[in-house]
Design a protein around this motif. Structure first.
Motif, PDB file in Angstrom:
ATOM      1  N   ARG A 158       0.808  -1.221   0.000  1.00 47.93           N
ATOM      2  CA  ARG A 158       0.000   0.000   0.000  1.00 47.93           C
ATOM      3  C   ARG A 158       0.840   1.269   0.000  1.00 47.93           C
ATOM      4  NH1 ARG A 158      -5.293  -1.364   1.117  1.00 47.93           N
ATOM      5  NH2 ARG A 158      -5.636  -3.446   1.986  1.00 47.93           N
ATOM      6  N   GLY A 159       2.150   1.115  -0.020  1.00 48.39           N
ATOM      7  CA  GLY A 159       3.020   2.282  -0.040  1.00 48.39           C
ATOM      8  C   GLY A 159       2.888   3.066  -1.336  1.00 48.39           C
ATOM      9  N   SER A 160       3.341   4.286  -1.318  1.00 50.15           N
ATOM     10  CA  SER A 160       3.227   5.162  -2.479  1.00 50.15           C
ATOM     11  C   SER A 160       4.235   4.767  -3.551  1.00 50.15           C
ATOM     12  CB  SER A 160       3.472   6.620  -2.063  1.00 50.15           C
ATOM     13  OG  SER A 160       3.475   7.461  -3.194  1.00 50.15           O
ATOM     14  N   ILE A 161       3.732   4.486  -4.770  1.00 50.41           N
ATOM     15  CA  ILE A 161       4.612   4.297  -5.913  1.00 50.41           C
ATOM     16  C   ILE A 161       4.110   5.216  -7.036  1.00 50.41           C
ATOM     17  CG2 ILE A 161       5.025   1.895  -5.289  1.00 50.41           C
ATOM     18  CD1 ILE A 161       3.538   1.156  -7.901  1.00 50.41           C
ATOM     19  N   GLY A 162       4.975   5.543  -7.963  1.00 47.44           N
ATOM     20  CA  GLY A 162       4.569   6.427  -9.041  1.00 47.44           C
ATOM     21  C   GLY A 162       5.652   6.556 -10.080  1.00 47.44           C
ATOM     22  N   GLU A 163       5.593   7.626 -10.841  1.00 49.83           N
ATOM     23  CA  GLU A 163       6.566   7.916 -11.880  1.00 49.83           C
ATOM     24  C   GLU A 163       7.381   9.134 -11.463  1.00 49.83           C
ATOM     25  OE1 GLU A 163       4.108   8.345 -15.295  1.00 49.83           O
ATOM     26  OE2 GLU A 163       4.073   6.185 -15.702  1.00 49.83           O
ATOM     27  N   LEU A 164       8.698   8.984 -11.553  1.00 47.75           N
ATOM     28  CA  LEU A 164       9.620  10.038 -11.133  1.00 47.75           C
ATOM     29  C   LEU A 164      10.362  10.569 -12.357  1.00 47.75           C
ATOM     30  CD1 LEU A 164      10.929  11.578  -8.738  1.00 47.75           C
ATOM     31  CD2 LEU A 164      12.629   9.740  -8.644  1.00 47.75           C
ATOM     32  N   GLU A 165      10.039  11.776 -12.762  1.00 43.37           N
ATOM     33  CA  GLU A 165      10.725  12.415 -13.877  1.00 43.37           C
ATOM     34  C   GLU A 165      12.037  13.029 -13.385  1.00 43.37           C
ATOM     35  OE1 GLU A 165       9.942  12.487 -16.995  1.00 43.37           O
ATOM     36  OE2 GLU A 165       7.841  11.816 -17.047  1.00 43.37           O
ATOM     37  N   ALA A 166      13.025  13.007 -14.256  1.00 42.03           N
ATOM     38  CA  ALA A 166      14.305  13.625 -13.915  1.00 42.03           C
ATOM     39  C   ALA A 166      14.081  15.044 -13.407  1.00 42.03           C
ATOM     40  CB  ALA A 166      15.210  13.640 -15.139  1.00 42.03           C
ATOM     41  N   GLY A 167      14.746  15.363 -12.306  1.00 43.53           N
ATOM     42  CA  GLY A 167      14.565  16.671 -11.682  1.00 43.53           C
ATOM     43  C   GLY A 167      13.739  16.604 -10.419  1.00 43.53           C
ATOM     44  N   GLY A 168      13.259  15.408 -10.064  1.00 39.78           N
ATOM     45  CA  GLY A 168      12.519  15.240  -8.815  1.00 39.78           C
ATOM     46  C   GLY A 168      11.031  15.448  -8.929  1.00 39.78           C
ATOM     47  N   HIS A 174      -2.260   5.948  -9.122  1.00 41.60           N
ATOM     48  CA  HIS A 174      -3.420   5.500  -8.353  1.00 41.60           C
ATOM     49  C   HIS A 174      -4.082   4.349  -9.109  1.00 41.60           C
ATOM     50  CE1 HIS A 174      -2.960   9.003  -5.791  1.00 41.60           C
ATOM     51  NE2 HIS A 174      -2.941   9.776  -6.873  1.00 41.60           N
ATOM     52  N   SER A 175      -4.338   3.259  -8.427  1.00 43.33           N
ATOM     53  CA  SER A 175      -4.927   2.090  -9.081  1.00 43.33           C
ATOM     54  C   SER A 175      -5.792   1.327  -8.102  1.00 43.33           C
ATOM     55  CB  SER A 175      -3.833   1.169  -9.632  1.00 43.33           C
ATOM     56  OG  SER A 175      -4.385   0.000 -10.187  1.00 43.33           O
ATOM     57  N   SER A 176      -6.882   0.778  -8.606  1.00 45.79           N
ATOM     58  CA  SER A 176      -7.753  -0.059  -7.772  1.00 45.79           C
ATOM     59  C   SER A 176      -7.273  -1.498  -7.734  1.00 45.79           C
ATOM     60  CB  SER A 176      -9.191  -0.015  -8.318  1.00 45.79           C
ATOM     61  OG  SER A 176      -9.231  -0.472  -9.662  1.00 45.79           O
ATOM     62  N   THR A 177      -6.299  -1.826  -8.566  1.00 43.94           N
ATOM     63  CA  THR A 177      -5.750  -3.186  -8.596  1.00 43.94           C
ATOM     64  C   THR A 177      -4.723  -3.356  -7.483  1.00 43.94           C
ATOM     65  OG1 THR A 177      -6.052  -3.375 -10.990  1.00 43.94           O
ATOM     66  CG2 THR A 177      -4.467  -4.863  -9.958  1.00 43.94           C
ATOM     67  N   PRO A 178      -4.874  -4.361  -6.617  1.00 44.72           N
ATOM     68  CA  PRO A 178      -3.913  -4.555  -5.527  1.00 44.72           C
ATOM     69  C   PRO A 178      -2.517  -4.874  -6.059  1.00 44.72           C
ATOM     70  CG  PRO A 178      -5.924  -5.813  -5.129  1.00 44.72           C
ATOM     71  CD  PRO A 178      -5.996  -5.316  -6.540  1.00 44.72           C
ATOM     72  N   ARG A 179      -1.518  -4.344  -5.392  1.00 44.86           N
ATOM     73  CA  ARG A 179      -0.131  -4.695  -5.659  1.00 44.86           C
ATOM     74  C   ARG A 179       0.326  -5.603  -4.529  1.00 44.86           C
ATOM     75  NH1 ARG A 179       0.163   1.074  -5.521  1.00 44.86           N
ATOM     76  NH2 ARG A 179       1.490   0.821  -3.700  1.00 44.86           N
ATOM     77  N   TYR A 180       0.972  -6.711  -4.861  1.00 47.01           N
ATOM     78  CA  TYR A 180       1.361  -7.697  -3.849  1.00 47.01           C
ATOM     79  C   TYR A 180       2.879  -7.799  -3.733  1.00 47.01           C
ATOM     80  CZ  TYR A 180      -3.490  -9.298  -4.236  1.00 47.01           C
ATOM     81  OH  TYR A 180      -4.866  -9.368  -4.249  1.00 47.01           O
ATOM     82  N   ILE A 181       3.325  -8.066  -2.508  1.00 49.93           N
ATOM     83  CA  ILE A 181       4.738  -8.330  -2.241  1.00 49.93           C
ATOM     84  C   ILE A 181       4.835  -9.503  -1.276  1.00 49.93           C
ATOM     85  CG2 ILE A 181       5.500  -5.951  -2.609  1.00 49.93           C
ATOM     86  CD1 ILE A 181       5.487  -5.616   0.463  1.00 49.93           C
ATOM     87  N   GLY A 182       5.991 -10.152  -1.253  1.00 45.12           N
ATOM     88  CA  GLY A 182       6.248 -11.171  -0.254  1.00 45.12           C
ATOM     89  C   GLY A 182       6.484 -10.515   1.093  1.00 45.12           C
ATOM     90  N   GLU A 289       7.862   4.940  -1.933  1.00 49.16           N
ATOM     91  CA  GLU A 289       8.520   3.661  -1.699  1.00 49.16           C
ATOM     92  C   GLU A 289       9.025   3.021  -2.976  1.00 49.16           C
ATOM     93  OE1 GLU A 289       6.222   1.054   0.767  1.00 49.16           O
ATOM     94  OE2 GLU A 289       5.885   2.584   2.311  1.00 49.16           O
ATOM     95  N   GLY A 290       8.443   3.402  -4.106  1.00 51.32           N
ATOM     96  CA  GLY A 290       8.893   2.861  -5.379  1.00 51.32           C
ATOM     97  C   GLY A 290       8.562   3.829  -6.488  1.00 51.32           C
ATOM     98  N   ALA A 291       9.417   3.856  -7.529  1.00 49.91           N
ATOM     99  CA  ALA A 291       9.174   4.800  -8.626  1.00 49.91           C
ATOM    100  C   ALA A 291       9.732   4.269  -9.938  1.00 49.91           C
ATOM    101  CB  ALA A 291       9.803   6.155  -8.315  1.00 49.91           C
ATOM    102  N   ALA A 303      13.460   1.512  -5.526  1.00 49.43           N
ATOM    103  CA  ALA A 303      12.503   1.106  -4.491  1.00 49.43           C
ATOM    104  C   ALA A 303      13.189   1.001  -3.148  1.00 49.43           C
ATOM    105  CB  ALA A 303      11.850  -0.227  -4.843  1.00 49.43           C
ATOM    106  N   ASN A 304      12.477   1.445  -2.119  1.00 45.67           N
ATOM    107  CA  ASN A 304      12.948   1.398  -0.736  1.00 45.67           C
ATOM    108  C   ASN A 304      12.475   0.093  -0.104  1.00 45.67           C
ATOM    109  OD1 ASN A 304      13.377   1.746   2.031  1.00 45.67           O
ATOM    110  ND2 ASN A 304      12.995   3.959   1.942  1.00 45.67           N
ATOM    111  N   ASN A 305      13.372  -0.902  -0.075  1.00 46.20           N
ATOM    112  CA  ASN A 305      13.014  -2.215   0.467  1.00 46.20           C
ATOM    113  C   ASN A 305      12.660  -2.160   1.945  1.00 46.20           C
ATOM    114  OD1 ASN A 305      13.961  -4.406  -1.773  1.00 46.20           O
ATOM    115  ND2 ASN A 305      15.350  -2.648  -1.751  1.00 46.20           N
ATOM    116  N   THR A 306      13.316  -1.288   2.680  1.00 46.49           N
ATOM    117  CA  THR A 306      13.086  -1.207   4.122  1.00 46.49           C
ATOM    118  C   THR A 306      11.659  -0.761   4.415  1.00 46.49           C
ATOM    119  OG1 THR A 306      15.425  -0.676   4.463  1.00 46.49           O
ATOM    120  CG2 THR A 306      13.901  -0.232   6.291  1.00 46.49           C
ATOM    121  N   ARG A 307      11.209   0.301   3.759  1.00 44.83           N
ATOM    122  CA  ARG A 307       9.842   0.773   3.989  1.00 44.83           C
ATOM    123  C   ARG A 307       8.812  -0.196   3.422  1.00 44.83           C
ATOM    124  NH1 ARG A 307       9.019   5.843   5.894  1.00 44.83           N
ATOM    125  NH2 ARG A 307      10.836   7.225   6.041  1.00 44.83           N
TER     126      ARG A 307
END
Length: 477
Positions: A158-168, A174-182, A289-291, A303-307
């Protein structure tokens, strides 16, 4: 595996499920000789030759092996590759009462590109250094994911992921489809894919170097060391090793399809930092957490594995996984088994420079990581695909499964393995009497793959159109 993979008895597979299991337990799976359902075969003298029971015809500059021996009532399949597709194939076979032996090269565990690296350190550094997350769109895979969730192996990311353009410039997806991780990383999911019965044996680390047809069976060798005889074989990996293995196998149709496959190369950089990353001043999104990174030559994902893995533990160092772009990987490709120190240092320096550029930081301002490791995935994303769930040559009793057959995701890998396992079980059930009906994927053309920079995620919404694979790369490697 999903409940739909129920035990089905083939007309010519006379043993019951319990009988099959007992035969499996009694047999020495490393070899068909010396017990089991058939009497021992005498050791051949001199140079091994094809059996008189096998017909051979000329095709595609290789002699096509055509087995005409009856299918055994108690067959065993060799599955070469212990990634998601190979394990799913073995599990599907077991659900149909067919035993298998999985040969995997993994030194640290099964799973292939479902890889997690835990650094044995007091600080407990953990990195998902291949597959980063996955979605589920197919009902069969969704049922498996639900089982993993119930067992506490998987949870939604449920962490924030998105697209990161050069320059910050960060834009959340935003998606209604669940993202899964181990829950504890991706690798434990590999062990969870194997059922708790004795129909599957795993041998690792093992590098199968030769396939040889003999007396209606396939003989496997590891550096000239015999690794047993099998009624059918499954190739569940790709790249130069698979091409080398198939090139003299007597399976020209499988060889042709595998050689048509184009794969990208990807550099992975694992880096641990003492403190959190600086947040660019022109954003109000907080810490992502991911971009998916856009506009940076040396970087496609971070991606920030710790978070991601330990969201409630604030005293851990930040462990980040970075992936390069496909073009960068192609330009800086070296033998992945022996990466020169100068190349490793160059890649690390340029990828960290790419992180600064992506975040909009001044050159040299990013804090230095106290731990780093670079790895080259030489066979990362498929850049073309036939769009079929599996490939099977009934004449040679051999098949191929893998995510590259339909896309580039964990879901695609699992569904491919299930499809081939069921297909081989159906072939055995037919007693091999109508082989022409079981040929699949041998002549399909391959088309370009499209997807996100780190693979395909069915149902994941994005404000940006998918990119063509030759200009992208994946962490679902």
């Amino acid at each position: 595996m999903p409940p739909s993979l129920l035990l089905q008895h083939a007309p010519c597979a006379r043993p019951t499920a319990k009988r099959t299991a007992s035969l499996f337990s009694a047999a020495v799976l490393a070899s068909k000789d010396g017990g089991g359902a058939r009497p021992p075969r005498p050791r051949p003298r001199g140079k091994p030759r094809f059996s008189r029971q096998s017909a051979i015809r000329k095709s595609f500059q290789q002699e096509q092996v055509v087995f005409s021996t009856p299918v055994s009532p108690d067959p065993t399949v060799a599955v070469i590759g212990g990634g998601a597709s190979g394990l799913a194939c073995a599990s599907a076979l077991a659900a149909r009462g067919v035993r298998s032996v999985v040969f995997d090269t993994g030194m640290h565990g099964l799973g292939g590109r479902m890889a997690t690296r835990a650094v044995d350190d007091e600080r407990q550094l953990v990195f998902d250094h291949a597959a980063q997350f996955f979605t589920a769109s197919d009902e069969r895979f969704q049922k498996l994911v639900e089982e993993w969730v119930e067992r506490g192996l998987v949870r939604e990311w449920r962490g924030s992921i998105g697209e990161l353009e050069a320059g910050g410039h960060f834009r959340p997806i935003h998606s209604s489809t669940p993202r899964y991780i181990g829950v504890n990383g991706m690798r434990p999911l590999a062990d969870a894919m194997l059922p708790e019965n004795d129909l599957i044996k795993v041998i690792r680390p093992s590098w199968i170097s030769k396939l040889e047809p003999f007396n209606g069976l396939w003989r496997l060798f590891e550096n000239e060391k015999p690794r047993g005889q099998y009624d059918a074989i499954v190739i569940a990996h790709n790249g130069k090793c698979a091409n080398r293995l198939l090139s003299t196998s007597g399976l020209p149709q499988l060889t042709k399809q595998m050689k048509r496959l184009e794969l990208s190369s990807v550099w992975a950089l694992l880096a641990a930092f003492e403190g959190p990353f600086p947040i660019p001043h022109n954003n109000s999104y907080g810490t992502f957490e991911g971009a998916f990174v856009r506009g940076v030559d040396s970087l496609s994902w971070m991606a920030n594995n710790t978070r991601k893995l330990f969201p409630f533990e604030t005293d851990r160092p930040e462990c980040w996984t970075f992936f390069s772009t496909a073009s960068y990987g192609r330009r800086n490709k070296v033998p992945q088994e022996n990466i020169p120190n100068a190349t490793a240092e160059k890649v690390q320096r340029e990828m960290l420079g790419g992180v600064e550029l992506a975040l909009g930081l001044s050159k040299g301002s990013l804090q230095l990581p106290f731990y780093t490791r670079v790895q080259l995935w030489g066979a990362a994303l498929p850049m073309n695909t036939p769009g079929v769930p599996c490939i099977f040559d009934p004449q040679g009793r051999a098949g191929i499964c893998g995510d590259w057959l339909t896309g580039s995701s964990i879901e695609a890998a699992v569904l491919s393995g299930i499809s081939l396992g069921d297909h081989v079980a159906d072939y055995f059930a037919s007693c091999g009497e109508r082989p022409e009906e079981f040929a699949i994927g041998l002549d399909d053309s391959l088309n370009r793959v499209e997807g996100h920079d780190i693979g395909q995620f069915p149902g994941l919404d994005s404000s940006q159109k998918p990119q063509v694979a030759e200009a992208q790369l994946t962490a679902t490697i």
